[in-house]
Scaffold this active site. Structure first.
Site, PDB file in Angstrom:
ATOM      1  N   SER A   1      -0.244   0.070   7.433  1.00 31.53           N
ATOM      2  CA  SER A   1      -0.636   1.268   6.671  1.00 31.53           C
ATOM      3  C   SER A   1      -1.179   2.384   7.549  1.00 31.53           C
ATOM      4  O   SER A   1      -1.684   2.155   8.650  1.00 31.53           O
ATOM      5  CB  SER A   1      -1.680   0.893   5.626  1.00 31.53           C
ATOM      6  OG  SER A   1      -1.035   0.200   4.586  1.00 31.53           O
TER       7      SER A   1
ATOM      8  N   GLU B   1     -10.564  -2.328   4.656  1.00 32.23           N
ATOM      9  CA  GLU B   1      -9.214  -1.841   4.932  1.00 32.23           C
ATOM     10  C   GLU B   1      -9.040  -0.447   4.330  1.00 32.23           C
ATOM     11  O   GLU B   1      -9.858   0.005   3.535  1.00 32.23           O
ATOM     12  CB  GLU B   1      -8.168  -2.774   4.299  1.00 32.23           C
ATOM     13  CG  GLU B   1      -8.274  -4.232   4.748  1.00 32.23           C
ATOM     14  CD  GLU B   1      -7.196  -5.140   4.143  1.00 32.23           C
ATOM     15  OE1 GLU B   1      -6.561  -5.878   4.903  1.00 32.23           O
ATOM     16  OE2 GLU B   1      -6.985  -5.118   2.920  1.00 32.23           O
TER      17      GLU B   1
ATOM     18  N   ASP C   1       0.787  -1.240   0.000  1.00 34.67           N
ATOM     19  CA  ASP C   1       0.000   0.000   0.000  1.00 34.67           C
ATOM     20  C   ASP C   1       0.823   1.297   0.000  1.00 34.67           C
ATOM     21  O   ASP C   1       1.816   1.400   0.724  1.00 34.67           O
ATOM     22  CB  ASP C   1      -0.861   0.087   1.274  1.00 34.67           C
ATOM     23  CG  ASP C   1      -1.622  -1.168   1.581  1.00 34.67           C
ATOM     24  OD1 ASP C   1      -1.569  -2.111   0.795  1.00 34.67           O
ATOM     25  OD2 ASP C   1      -2.263  -1.196   2.647  1.00 34.67           O
TER      26      ASP C   1
ATOM     27  N   GLN D   1       4.152   0.624   2.212  1.00 33.25           N
ATOM     28  CA  GLN D   1       4.393  -0.638   2.905  1.00 33.25           C
ATOM     29  C   GLN D   1       5.563  -1.332   2.217  1.00 33.25           C
ATOM     30  O   GLN D   1       5.521  -1.600   1.007  1.00 33.25           O
ATOM     31  CB  GLN D   1       3.135  -1.521   2.841  1.00 33.25           C
ATOM     32  CG  GLN D   1       1.996  -1.035   3.707  1.00 33.25           C
ATOM     33  CD  GLN D   1       2.292  -1.254   5.174  1.00 33.25           C
ATOM     34  OE1 GLN D   1       2.132  -2.345   5.693  1.00 33.25           O
ATOM     35  NE2 GLN D   1       2.732  -0.209   5.852  1.00 33.25           N
TER      36      GLN D   1
ATOM     37  N   TRP E   1       5.682 -10.287   1.081  1.00 34.75           N
ATOM     38  CA  TRP E   1       5.245  -9.562   2.277  1.00 34.75           C
ATOM     39  C   TRP E   1       5.979 -10.112   3.502  1.00 34.75           C
ATOM     40  O   TRP E   1       6.295 -11.296   3.564  1.00 34.75           O
ATOM     41  CB  TRP E   1       3.726  -9.722   2.424  1.00 34.75           C
ATOM     42  CG  TRP E   1       3.136  -8.831   3.454  1.00 34.75           C
ATOM     43  CD1 TRP E   1       2.696  -7.556   3.278  1.00 34.75           C
ATOM     44  CD2 TRP E   1       2.916  -9.149   4.835  1.00 34.75           C
ATOM     45  NE1 TRP E   1       2.230  -7.048   4.457  1.00 34.75           N
ATOM     46  CE2 TRP E   1       2.351  -8.004   5.430  1.00 34.75           C
ATOM     47  CE3 TRP E   1       3.150 -10.270   5.634  1.00 34.75           C
ATOM     48  CZ2 TRP E   1       2.000  -7.948   6.778  1.00 34.75           C
ATOM     49  CZ3 TRP E   1       2.819 -10.217   6.971  1.00 34.75           C
ATOM     50  CH2 TRP E   1       2.250  -9.072   7.539  1.00 34.75           C
TER      51      TRP E   1
ATOM     52  N   ARG F   1      -7.336  -1.256  11.687  1.00 33.43           N
ATOM     53  CA  ARG F   1      -6.109  -0.711  11.097  1.00 33.43           C
ATOM     54  C   ARG F   1      -6.325   0.372  10.042  1.00 33.43           C
ATOM     55  O   ARG F   1      -7.431   0.671   9.660  1.00 33.43           O
ATOM     56  CB  ARG F   1      -5.289  -1.851  10.491  1.00 33.43           C
ATOM     57  CG  ARG F   1      -6.009  -2.658   9.431  1.00 33.43           C
ATOM     58  CD  ARG F   1      -5.092  -3.780   8.922  1.00 33.43           C
ATOM     59  NE  ARG F   1      -5.754  -4.634   7.959  1.00 33.43           N
ATOM     60  CZ  ARG F   1      -6.391  -5.750   8.261  1.00 33.43           C
ATOM     61  NH1 ARG F   1      -6.479  -6.165   9.504  1.00 33.43           N
ATOM     62  NH2 ARG F   1      -6.965  -6.465   7.294  1.00 33.43           N
TER      63      ARG F   1
HETATM   64  C1  FRU Z   1      -3.923  -3.649   2.680  1.00 31.42           C
HETATM   65  C2  FRU Z   1      -3.292  -4.100   3.987  1.00 31.42           C
HETATM   66  C3  FRU Z   1      -3.617  -3.142   5.108  1.00 31.42           C
HETATM   67  C4  FRU Z   1      -2.494  -3.353   6.056  1.00 31.42           C
HETATM   68  C5  FRU Z   1      -1.338  -3.576   5.131  1.00 31.42           C
HETATM   69  C6  FRU Z   1      -0.282  -4.500   5.678  1.00 31.42           C
HETATM   70  O1  FRU Z   1      -3.289  -4.144   1.549  1.00 31.42           O
HETATM   71  O2  FRU Z   1      -3.740  -5.419   4.289  1.00 31.42           O
HETATM   72  O3  FRU Z   1      -4.892  -3.345   5.679  1.00 31.42           O
HETATM   73  O4  FRU Z   1      -2.287  -2.259   6.909  1.00 31.42           O
HETATM   74  O5  FRU Z   1      -1.869  -4.112   3.936  1.00 31.42           O
HETATM   75  O6  FRU Z   1       0.843  -4.505   4.866  1.00 31.42           O
END
Ligand code: FRU
Length: 450
Positions: free
Chosen positions: A79, A196, A22, A38, A46, A142
């Site tokens: 995020s 989100e 993100d 991110q 990830w 979040r």
């Molecule tokens: C969206 C998300 C957010 C979270 C982030 C983690 O893509 O899942 O909700 O904060 O990515 O990297």
């Protein structure tokens, strides 16, 4: 850095290496657009989330800066957003840049802040973190988006936090003490996936004095092209709560392609524009997209407006005008009849990076025809952008787009309804090696695809 690797976008933001998802902390200050994101600096999948950082003066040419926020004893840095604290409400110093983000530790998520008083270069985490624990036992809590809100004589900070199937609204005088004011969601719009990355902003309708508030929400599943996507609501915000002007079951999508997620808009955009950018990906296959040494790209920055349409007030998006500055060689045709397969017409047009503007008159097109353009055509592969007159639908077919077998959810045809506008179907397309963004009929319908 050559940026010459296979599939590497040329005018879209990508990290030099490793994993990006993100966009975060979008704010403009002292002539610089800040882009945090991110980032996993250790791998191209990830992992432990950091905030990567880049700045730009034109939203197109980005300078990479050192990582802004590292994971700490409270967890990964998920995020969030950033603001300039113009009146020093938090006491961090004159015109501090304050980042508001989610701390994620095991299955616990809470909201925290950090600040910088040197234009976002050096960051200090606030010692009172984490500031906002979840209101009940909710696990998904979040992606705080914060903005300053003037309400009559009073001004205060507003924070949106995604919580399961709803958005929670908080307010604060100082970015530290937050009070829960309201919640919106639970049954509104698309609820197939977890909610989100929310955003909220006010826009004028058709450029008039009339305004509406737009709430945008990332949905973890069930988007039109499958997997993740961004929906929006149009309504009012009274400083404490949001109310939708549409029935509960109305679902409005910001993009009908597969690769538009976690969109966020810039705070303090100096020209008063509302510009957003999104992660050009889909959680269905984000971690196996075949690029290296980086993985993840952002969309073009897009200016947002509201327009009245026969269906009601809708969000329209167009690529930011800064993009005009990178136009190169130009071809132009008009009044061409498209009969049968006319591969000759565009034969001269070659390139890995292209902007195409195409207006198709549809008055005399027979009722059951397809027309369109094939992009990046090779001997056996191509990507088709098309229009089907029978059901007035727009489509992008990426089932023959080269290297597509890394995930069963990737090769597919994605469609969106599109009625002709003034007897025409109008396209504005950006191709950047491995991506296509299609803005149709002035940006009323958009499809973004890797
Ligand atoms: C969206 C998300 C957010 C979270 C982030 C983690 O893509 O899942 O909700 O904060 O990515 O990297």
């Amino acid at each position: 850095m050559t940026y010459g690797e296979l599939f590497r976008p040329q005018f879209h933001f990508t990290p030099a290496a490793q994993w990006l998802n993100d966009p975060n902390g979008l704010v403009t200050y002292a002539g610089e657009y800040h882009l945090f994101y991110q980032y996993n600096p250790e791998d191209n999948v990830w992992g432990p989330m950091h905030w990567g950082h880049a700045v730009s003066v034109d939203l197109l040419n980005w300078t990479h800066l050192p990582i802004a926020l590292y994971p700490d004893e409270h967890g990964y840095i998920y995020s969030g957003s950033a603001v300039i604290d113009w009146d020093n409400t938090a006491g961090f110093g004159k015109e501090a840049m304050v980042a508001i983000f989610t701390h994620h530790l095991d299955h616990h998520q809470s909201q925290s802040i950090a600040y910088s008083t040197d234009k976002g270069r050096f960051w200090t985490k606030y010692k009172g973190n984490p500031l906002v624990p979840p209101p009940d036992t909710i696990r998904d809590f979040r992606d705080p988006k914060v903005f300053w809100h003037e309400n009559g004589d009073a001004g205060y900070w507003v924070m949106l936090v995604a919580a399961g199937d709803a958005i929670l609204f908080y307010s604060s005088p100082d970015l530290k003490r937050w009070t829960l004011r309201s919640r919106f969601g639970s049954g509104y719009g698309s609820t197939e996936g977890v909610w989100e990355t929310p955003d909220l902003f006010e826009l004028s309708v058709d450029g008039s004095l009339e305004t509406r508030w737009v709430l945008t929400v990332g949905v973890g599943d069930g988007a039109p092209a499958g997997g993740t996507g961004v929906q929006y609501f149009i309504g009012d915000f009274d400083g404490e709560s949001f109310s939708s002007h549409n029935p509960k079951d109305t679902i409005l999508w910001a993009d009908f392609g597969a690769d538009f997620y976690a969109a966020q808009s810039w705070s303090d955009e100096p020209n008063g524009r509302r510009i957003w950018i999104a992660w050009m990906n889909n959680w269905q296959y984000a971690e196996v997209i075949p690029t290296s040494p980086w993985r993840g790209a952002l969309t073009l920055p897009r200016e947002l407006k509201l327009a009245s349409t026969p269906q009601g007030i809708r969000l329209v998006q167009k690529s930011v005008s800064e993009l005009l500055n990178i136009r190169g060689e130009h071809w132009h045709w008009r009044d061409e009849a498209i009969a049968d397969v006319n591969a000759e017409l565009l034969k001269k047009v070659k390139g890995e990076t292209l902007e195409l503007i195409a207006n198709f008159e549809v008055t005399e097109v027979p009722a059951n025809q397809h027309f369109g353009i094939r992009l990046r055509s090779g001997k056996t592969n191509h990507t088709t952008i098309g229009y089907a007159t029978a059901d007035q639908s727009l489509f992008i077919d990426r089932s023959q787009s080269g290297f597509i077998d890394f995930s069963p959810s990737f090769p597919d045809i994605h469609t969106a309804d599109l009625a002709p506008l003034d007897n025409a179907v109008k396209w504005h397309i950006f191709v950047d090696r491995s991506s296509v963004e299609l803005f149709a009929n002035g940006g009323q319908v958009v499809l973004t695809e890797r």
